[in-house]
Design a protein around this motif. Structure first.
Motif, PDB file in Angstrom:
ATOM      1  N   LEU A 674       6.655  15.827 -22.297  1.00 12.95           N
ATOM      2  CA  LEU A 674       5.773  16.310 -23.208  1.00 12.95           C
ATOM      3  C   LEU A 674       5.623  15.460 -24.476  1.00 12.95           C
ATOM      4  N   VAL A 675       6.535  14.069 -24.653  1.00 15.13           N
ATOM      5  CA  VAL A 675       6.034  13.448 -25.064  1.00 15.13           C
ATOM      6  C   VAL A 675       5.392  12.248 -24.613  1.00 15.13           C
ATOM      7  N   ALA A 676       4.517  11.892 -25.824  1.00 13.82           N
ATOM      8  CA  ALA A 676       3.323  10.696 -25.413  1.00 13.82           C
ATOM      9  C   ALA A 676       3.247   9.389 -26.475  1.00 13.82           C
ATOM     10  N   SER A 677       3.030   8.042 -26.615  1.00 10.46           N
ATOM     11  CA  SER A 677       3.186   8.055 -27.661  1.00 10.46           C
ATOM     12  C   SER A 677       1.580   7.066 -26.756  1.00 10.46           C
ATOM     13  N   LEU A 678       0.742   6.924 -27.365  1.00 14.95           N
ATOM     14  CA  LEU A 678      -0.626   6.334 -26.873  1.00 14.95           C
ATOM     15  C   LEU A 678      -0.251   5.328 -27.645  1.00 14.95           C
ATOM     16  N   VAL A 679      -0.990   4.755 -26.462  1.00 14.45           N
ATOM     17  CA  VAL A 679      -1.488   2.769 -27.264  1.00 14.45           C
ATOM     18  C   VAL A 679      -3.064   2.381 -26.479  1.00 14.45           C
ATOM     19  N   ILE A 680      -3.255   2.049 -27.540  1.00 15.73           N
ATOM     20  CA  ILE A 680      -5.154   2.124 -27.858  1.00 15.73           C
ATOM     21  C   ILE A 680      -5.022   0.283 -28.103  1.00 15.73           C
ATOM     22  N   ARG A 681      -6.334  -0.214 -27.059  1.00 17.32           N
ATOM     23  CA  ARG A 681      -6.079  -1.331 -27.509  1.00 17.32           C
ATOM     24  C   ARG A 681      -8.274  -1.365 -27.939  1.00 17.32           C
ATOM     25  N   THR A 682      -7.796  -2.442 -29.593  1.00 19.70           N
ATOM     26  CA  THR A 682      -8.867  -1.819 -29.647  1.00 19.70           C
ATOM     27  C   THR A 682     -10.113  -3.210 -30.020  1.00 19.70           C
ATOM     28  N   GLN A 683     -11.458  -3.387 -30.034  1.00 20.17           N
ATOM     29  CA  GLN A 683     -11.386  -4.751 -29.912  1.00 20.17           C
ATOM     30  C   GLN A 683     -11.846  -5.715 -31.637  1.00 20.17           C
ATOM     31  N   GLY A 684     -11.649  -4.240 -32.767  1.00 24.68           N
ATOM     32  CA  GLY A 684     -11.593  -5.101 -33.912  1.00 24.68           C
ATOM     33  C   GLY A 684      -9.827  -5.181 -34.126  1.00 24.68           C
ATOM     34  N   SER A 685     -10.491  -4.720 -35.745  1.00 25.96           N
ATOM     35  CA  SER A 685      -8.885  -4.064 -36.554  1.00 25.96           C
ATOM     36  C   SER A 685      -8.057  -2.607 -35.964  1.00 25.96           C
ATOM     37  N   GLY A 705      -1.133  17.470 -33.463  1.00 25.08           N
ATOM     38  CA  GLY A 705      -0.743  16.798 -34.661  1.00 25.08           C
ATOM     39  C   GLY A 705      -0.431  15.154 -33.415  1.00 25.08           C
ATOM     40  N   VAL A 706      -0.258  14.848 -35.199  1.00 27.38           N
ATOM     41  CA  VAL A 706       0.309  13.183 -34.349  1.00 27.38           C
ATOM     42  C   VAL A 706       1.414  12.753 -35.390  1.00 27.38           C
ATOM     43  N   SER A 707       1.552  11.284 -35.133  1.00 24.54           N
ATOM     44  CA  SER A 707       3.003  10.720 -36.216  1.00 24.54           C
ATOM     45  C   SER A 707       2.668   9.435 -36.124  1.00 24.54           C
ATOM     46  N   GLN A 708       3.096   8.757 -37.195  1.00 22.53           N
ATOM     47  CA  GLN A 708       3.573   7.072 -36.515  1.00 22.53           C
ATOM     48  C   GLN A 708       2.535   6.316 -36.584  1.00 22.53           C
ATOM     49  N   VAL A 709       1.229   6.489 -37.085  1.00 21.92           N
ATOM     50  CA  VAL A 709       0.521   5.851 -36.575  1.00 21.92           C
ATOM     51  C   VAL A 709       0.202   4.349 -37.260  1.00 21.92           C
ATOM     52  N   GLN A 710       0.049   3.588 -35.578  1.00 21.74           N
ATOM     53  CA  GLN A 710       0.731   1.983 -36.517  1.00 21.74           C
ATOM     54  C   GLN A 710       0.101   1.171 -35.898  1.00 21.74           C
ATOM     55  N   PRO A 711      -0.482   0.286 -36.263  1.00 21.48           N
ATOM     56  CA  PRO A 711      -0.731  -1.060 -35.057  1.00 21.48           C
ATOM     57  C   PRO A 711       0.616  -2.007 -34.333  1.00 21.48           C
ATOM     58  N   MET A 712       0.359  -1.772 -33.448  1.00 21.11           N
ATOM     59  CA  MET A 712       1.505  -2.467 -32.760  1.00 21.11           C
ATOM     60  C   MET A 712       1.875  -4.149 -33.416  1.00 21.11           C
TER      61      MET A 712
END
Length: 852
Positions: A674-685, A705-712
């Motif tokens: 049930l726990v998933a941390s998404l990692v999303i590589r982007t072109q820019g910031s 909902g989601v939480s702890q949205v932050q850059p790596m």
């Protein structure tokens, strides 16, 4: 007083008899000359009464204030030096007092303990436990009034605006009773409560419900299900060293179900009179009893450990706080030595003035009182300024510590009355300390010699004392500069560590999929839909998920072994991290991979596959190709036999300062979580894609909902939080120490040049080249710095053990760092002496001879 008056009358009577008067005449004339005896007694009592003492004290303070105003350069340097030292000391002590000296904010805090499972052989004393084991401990122990388990778990909140996830605790047993905390409104959870109950924090009540008085009894949509709010906790309540928990829910436990994984933290309250040692013995008895009965939750070799809750709360920061307090004490001592030196120089300059006052009838102790008043006033003003600076600095302290290295009990750090009293005591000690030398000098000085020499009193006898103070300043400064250099070097070494993945342009977020909708296999298609929506978002290069992100200190652990060999005993298996990922994870994280990645064909119906890291390949398959081989893990029944399909690069999963160990990756499609941390590589910031990513998730399910949205990059920065905080503090102390030592050396050398002005003028008049004068002055200053550096290096070398455990890949006795710090200090000393030295070369011999 009567004896003293009688002595004066007798002395005067004898003098008059010797002059020719009769004894009767002498007694009468002596009394007439002395005056009204009762009146003299009254006047004397008034002079030594409280009123006169207060007037003298006020007079001394006003006189000291005029002296400080008359010499603004001295006052500015002294106040700046002292106030910074006092402010730093107050701030550090306020933190240390709140964290290490004050008891925990619970009733009878000494009775609170944490109970852990201990691995075979005692290798890990603080292992999480199973919910089943917590239930067994509750019924079998004889040492605790209350024992409760808790598991940090994000909670999805809906129905109050946009869906959002907050930090929560899922608790077993009498959690709030164990801590001794009552609800502000309503009642706390009990073992009889169903999972449909929820307790909310004071902050959640105010921010989400507006502080509604009828909040208790309302229904709150939590993790997709309605839950009844049974209580609101008081303001400031928090479990020590935990995140800002917003909701507390009962943990659903089925005693008849098989024991689950070890994911529970256990807290307990000792019975009155039971010691921690007795509780430890009791819990080891319970663990052995469960083993003897064949309990499925405990295997041979496992046991229990018990530690005070206070120790568990402050262990991570205890050493660094004491080291910082020692450093700031050194800084304050350095500031006091500097001001004491300035006061000595100031007293030398006032020698002629004080001699004239003594000649005019001023008592020596009267001068001592005035010198002491000046020191006390200086310390009090500096203390007031330092206290003001500390009051501004203290609220910002918690922000210096990120979530991955939080300052325990940071909400309790404040400047209260006790800190004001501490400031007054500190000012008194400082005033007494740095005024001692000038006071002793005034008390012992032969002022007649000063008058006879026309104001040029011999200062050689006191120059040694001033130079000794400079040596002491340089010694302390070197210790602080060395500590700063070591911490800085350690930070550089840590930041240069390769974590095993590329942190640039990666957005991360945490998501607990709604248990009411996506428990078990249902999470697989939902997570795939979420990732497809995100991958279709403009600006996204790739996207995937892992149940626990690296460098967060959280991981699933299990023993791993080869299936073609006998399974080792469980007590011999070392726990290794297990990551549940979706396809594309290695691409999104830029982790090298040989073999193949997971794919949509790896499903619950297909054979279990696994990807191992290089460390595990080296350990289990030395000199062999592991791809196609099979391994097993105790993670779940499905992981008892897994085919290796790929080998990934090593990743530092827990912290940067730990070498990567064996680890495996299993497919979410085969082992749903049930726990998933998404990692999303982007072109820019990554920040530019946050809104679009949220919308993509909402398209998949508006209630998610989601939480702890932050850059790596933020996670990477958090991984270096502790050494960065340490380095920042010590670099600041080291810089201040350099400045203070430079000011002290400059003051002594400048005063020495002034006192030797006649000697220098004569040397120049006799043909001495100015360069010789320059070299002589600079050599004297550098010599003082060299002596102080040598002493400081010896002290730092002897006390290097205090930094053990605070440095990474850096020896506390690194000779290169010692040499660099010493060279820096000597260079600063050389620069500090140049100005007085150049001033000495510009002395005009004609002016000096004319003055003579």
């Amino acid at each position: 007083m009567k004896d003293e008056i009688a002595f004066h009358l007798a002395t005067e009577t004898e003098r008059r008899i010797a002059a020719g008067q009769t004894p009767a005449q002498a007694r009468v004339s002596a009394r007439l000359a002395f005056g009204n005896v009762p009146l003299v007694e009254d006047v004397t009592r008034q002079m030594w009464g409280p009123t006169m003492i207060r007037e003298r004290l006020l007079h001394d303070i006003r006189f000291a204030a005029r002296l400080l105003v008359r010499d603004p350069s001295f006052t500015a340097v002294a106040l700046t030096t002292l106030s910074l030292g006092i402010a730093a000391t107050i701030t550090v002590f306020a933190v240390l007092k709140a964290v290490l000296l004050n008891p925990l904010p619970f009733p009878d805090p000494d009775r609170l303990v944490m109970v852990w499972e201990r691995t075979p052989g005692g290798g890990e004393q603080r292992n999480l436990t199973r919910a089943y084991t917590v239930l067994q401990w509750q019924t079998r122990n004889q040492s605790f009034e209350h024992l409760a388990g808790m598991m940090p778990l994000p909670a999805n909140v809906a129905g109050l605006g946009n869906a959002e996830q907050v930090d929560g605790f899922s608790v077993i047993g009498e959690f709030f009773d164990a801590l001794g905390i009552k609800a502000l409104i309503g009642r706390t959870l009990t073992p009889r409560d169903t999972p449909n109950s929820v307790v909310i924090s004071h902050g959640f009540w105010l921010q989400r419900l507006g502080g509604a008085p009828d909040a208790v009894g309302r229904l709150l949509m939590l993790n997709g299900l309605p839950r009844e709010i049974v209580s609101v906790m008081p303001a400031g309540f928090a479990f020590p060293a935990a995140r800002a928990v917003q909701v507390y829910v009962p943990f659903p436990v089925d005693p008849a179900a098989p024991p689950g994984g070890r994911n529970m933290i256990t807290v307990a309250r000792l019975k009155p009179g039971v010691s921690v040692e007795a509780a430890l013995s009791d819990m080891r008895r319970v663990a052995q009893q469960m083993i003897d009965e064949g309990s499925p939750a405990v295997t041979t070799g496992w046991s229990a450990s018990v530690f005070p809750l206070f120790d568990e709360t402050v262990t991570s920061v205890r050493r660094i706080l004491w080291v910082v307090l020692a450093a700031v004490t050194c800084l304050l001592l350095l500031a006091c030595a500097n001001v004491a030196n300035l006061l000595l120089i100031r007293a030398s300059r006032r020698a002629h003035e004080l001699a004239v006052r003594v000649a005019l009838g001023a008592g020596r102790w009267r001068l001592v009182h005035q010198v002491s008043a000046e020191s006390a006033l200086l310390a009090l003003i500096a203390g007031a300024i330092g206290l003001g600076i500390a009051m501004l600095a203290v609220p910002a302290i918690p922000s210096l510590f990120p979530e991955t290295f939080p300052l325990p009990r940071s909400s309790e750090v404040t400047i209260d009355r006790s800190m004001v009293a501490y400031t007054l005591l500190l000012c008194g000690a400082i005033a007494g300390g740095f005024s001692l030398l000038p006071v002793v000098r005034v008390a012992r000085k032969r002022f007649a010699d000063v008058l006879h020499s026309g104001g040029r009193s011999a200062v050689a006898t006191h120059s040694r004392l001033r130079r000794s103070l400079v040596v002491a300043e340089v010694t302390i400064a070197l210790v602080l500069v060395l500590a700063a250099a070591l911490m800085g070097r350690s930070l550089v070494e840590l930041t240069n560590v390769d974590p095993g993945f590329n942190v640039d342009h990666v957005l991360t977020l945490r998501m607990l999929m709604l248990p009411s909708k996506y428990r078990g296999p249902a999470s697989v298609p939902f997570l795939r839909t979420v990732l497809e929506e995100i991958r279709a978002t403009p600006g996204v290069v790739s996207a995937s998920s892992v149940h626990f992100l690296p460098l967060t200190g959280i991981a699933s652990i299990s023993g791993i072994w080869r299936t073609d060999r006998p399974q080792p005993p469980r007590e011999q298996l070392k726990g290794s991290p297990i990551s549940v990922i979706t396809d594309g994870y290695f691409k999104a994280m830029d982790i090298p991979l040989s073999g193949r990645d997971f794919s949509v064909t790896d499903s619950e119906a297909s054979p279990t596959v696994v990807i191992i890291n290089q460390a595990l390949a080296r350990e289990l398959f030395p000199n062999e190709d592991p791809i196609g081989r099979h391994i097993a893990a105790g993670y779940s029944p499905r992981t008892r036999s897994m085919e290796i399909v790929g080998v990934a690069g090593d990743v530092r999963t827990s912290t940067l300062d730990r070498e990567p160990g064996p680890a495996i990756y299993i497919a979410h499609s085969q082992e749903p979580s049930l726990v998933a941390s998404l990692v999303i590589r982007t072109q820019g910031s990554p920040a530019l894609t946050v809104a679009a990513v949220r919308k993509a998730i909402a398209r998949a399910d508006p209630e998610q909902g989601v939480s702890q949205v932050q850059p790596m990059e933020t996670l990477m920065a958090n991984a270096t939080a502790r050494p960065r905080v340490q380095a920042s503090v010590f670099v600041m102390f080291g810089a201040l120490a350099l400045i203070i030592a430079a000011v002290g050396l400059y003051g002594v050398m400048a005063y020495g040049v002034e006192q030797r002005r006649r000697e220098i003028g004569l040397q120049l008049a006799l043909g001495a080249p100015p360069t010789r004068i320059l070299r002589t002055i600079v050599r004297e200053g550098v010599l003082l710095a060299v002596v102080g550096t040598a002493v400081g290096a010896a002290i730092a070398w002897a006390s290097s053990g205090a930094l053990n455990g605070l440095l990474y890949e850096t020896r506390a006795t690194d000779p290169r760092i010692f040499a660099t710090a010493a060279a820096t200090l000597i260079a600063v000393a050389c620069l500090s002496t140049l100005a007085p030295a150049f001033r000495a070369t510009r002395v005009d011999p004609l002016v000096v001879l004319r003055e003579e």
